[in-house]
Design a protein around this motif. Structure first.
Motif, short mmCIF file in Angstrom:
data_model
loop_
_atom_site.label_atom_id
_atom_site.label_comp_id
_atom_site.label_asym_id
_atom_site.label_seq_id
_atom_site.Cartn_x
_atom_site.Cartn_y
_atom_site.Cartn_z
N HIS A 289 -22.02 -7.04 -31.89
CA HIS A 289 -20.94 -6.04 -31.93
C HIS A 289 -19.62 -6.80 -31.94
O HIS A 289 -19.39 -7.66 -31.10
N PHE A 290 -18.76 -6.46 -32.90
CA PHE A 290 -17.45 -7.09 -33.03
C PHE A 290 -16.38 -6.07 -32.67
O PHE A 290 -16.46 -4.90 -33.07
N HIS A 291 -15.38 -6.51 -31.90
CA HIS A 291 -14.25 -5.64 -31.57
C HIS A 291 -12.98 -6.28 -32.09
O HIS A 291 -12.63 -7.41 -31.72
N ALA A 292 -12.28 -5.57 -32.97
CA ALA A 292 -11.03 -6.06 -33.54
C ALA A 292 -9.87 -5.78 -32.59
O ALA A 292 -9.58 -4.63 -32.28
N ALA B 132 -15.38 -0.61 -26.37
CA ALA B 132 -14.53 -1.72 -26.81
C ALA B 132 -13.12 -1.18 -26.89
O ALA B 132 -12.86 -0.20 -27.61
N LYS B 133 -12.19 -1.79 -26.15
CA LYS B 133 -10.84 -1.25 -26.04
C LYS B 133 -9.82 -2.37 -25.97
O LYS B 133 -10.13 -3.49 -25.53
N PRO B 134 -8.57 -2.06 -26.34
CA PRO B 134 -7.48 -3.02 -26.11
C PRO B 134 -7.15 -3.10 -24.63
O PRO B 134 -7.41 -2.16 -23.87
N LEU B 135 -6.57 -4.21 -24.24
CA LEU B 135 -6.08 -4.39 -22.88
C LEU B 135 -4.56 -4.30 -22.90
O LEU B 135 -3.92 -4.51 -23.93
N PRO B 136 -3.95 -3.98 -21.75
CA PRO B 136 -2.50 -3.76 -21.73
C PRO B 136 -1.72 -5.03 -22.04
O PRO B 136 -2.16 -6.14 -21.78
N THR B 137 -0.56 -4.82 -22.62
CA THR B 137 0.36 -5.92 -22.86
C THR B 137 1.67 -5.59 -22.15
O THR B 137 1.77 -4.58 -21.45
N ALA C 298 -11.31 -6.19 -24.91
CA ALA C 298 -12.60 -6.49 -24.29
C ALA C 298 -13.67 -5.64 -24.96
O ALA C 298 -13.40 -4.53 -25.42
N VAL C 299 -14.87 -6.17 -25.00
CA VAL C 299 -16.01 -5.45 -25.55
C VAL C 299 -17.14 -5.49 -24.53
O VAL C 299 -17.45 -6.53 -23.97
#
Length: 255
Positions: free
Chosen positions: A68-71, A95-100, A112-113
């Motif tokens: 599984h790939f997470h962009a 699979a989600k983005p993390l905060p910046t 992270a996935v």
């Protein structure tokens, strides 16, 4: 006992220290560690700069694994992100983005996935991540990973593995935050062997980590320092051999 060997490896877009771009060479390094599950960071998918190939798929096909790939980023006509590969069946949980940092919009987006992998009668939760270069950003990302969306999510039942490139040294605030919940598998399985992972030609820092829940016994951990590994990426891969009691009960997942 159930045996599970995991590798975490920042592959640097499959670009080696010699400038060569080779998913096959990365696959050969992975093969030297014989892992069952692989957490990869910094993969390109369809980007001209690395030959417009889907690197995760090429590596998975070479190793005959599922993935599984997470962009985390869309760039040009392709993507850049992280993946989990496995010899065992795997199911994507999220699979989600993390905060910046809002004030620093040019920072590379991180993510992270999370996949679930059967091991005997058990279901192992594996979370792969790559944290940012800014100290404040890393801490915010680690707080998210250790919070209700990830490690404290009701679906994230043990046994649990959190691994990847944390860009954080042992003893740092990010490291301590995760260590409050999970054990450092590299330290538990390392009999005074070198465990530094970056830069690959002369490793000075341990920034690639594997954290595990208390259900795991760590049989061994090692950093691959072969001639091929030293040139294939700017990081060295970490391999952790884990054991699980086979009699642990399995809870049904919550909807």
């Amino acid at each position: 006992m159930i045996s599970l060997t995991l590798m975490t490896y920042n592959v640097h877009r499959c670009t080696g220290r010699d400038g060569g771009i080779s998913p096959q060479r990365i696959s050969e390094v992975i093969g030297q560690g014989s892992p069952d599950v692989i957490a990869l960071q910094e993969l390109d998918c369809g980007l001209v700069r690395t030959g417009s190939v889907d690197q995760a798929r090429v590596i998975a096909d070479f190793l005959k694994m599922q993935f599984h790939f997470h962009a985390c980023l869309q760039m040009e006509e392709g993507f850049y992100g992280n993946a989990v590969l496995s010899r065992l069946p795997l199911r994507l949980v999220q699979a989600k983005p993390l905060p910046t940092l809002p004030a620093r919009s040019r920072l590379e987006r991180r993510g992270a996935v999370w996949v679930e992998i059967p091991a005997g009668s058990l279901r192992v939760q594996v979370i792969n991540t790559h944290l940012g270069l800014s100290r404040r950003e890393r801490l915010a990302q680690a707080e998210t990973l250790t919070g209700p969306a990830w490690l404290k999510n009701p679906r994230c039942r043990p046994p649990v593995i959190l691994c990847g490139d944390f860009n954080a040294l042992p003893g740092s605030p990010v490291y301590r935050l995760v260590r409050n919940i999970l054990a450092d598998a590299i330290r538990l399985g390392n009999s005074r062997r070198p465990s530094r992972t970056w830069p690959s030609h002369l490793p000075l820092f341990r920034i690639d980590h594997v954290f595990v829940s208390r259900e795991f016994q760590v049989r061994r951990s090692t950093v691959l320092r072969t001639p091929l590994a030293r040139v294939a990426s700017d990081h060295l891969p970490v391999v952790v051999e884990l054991m699980l009691p086979s009699f642990q009960p399995v809870e049904e997942p919550r909807s």
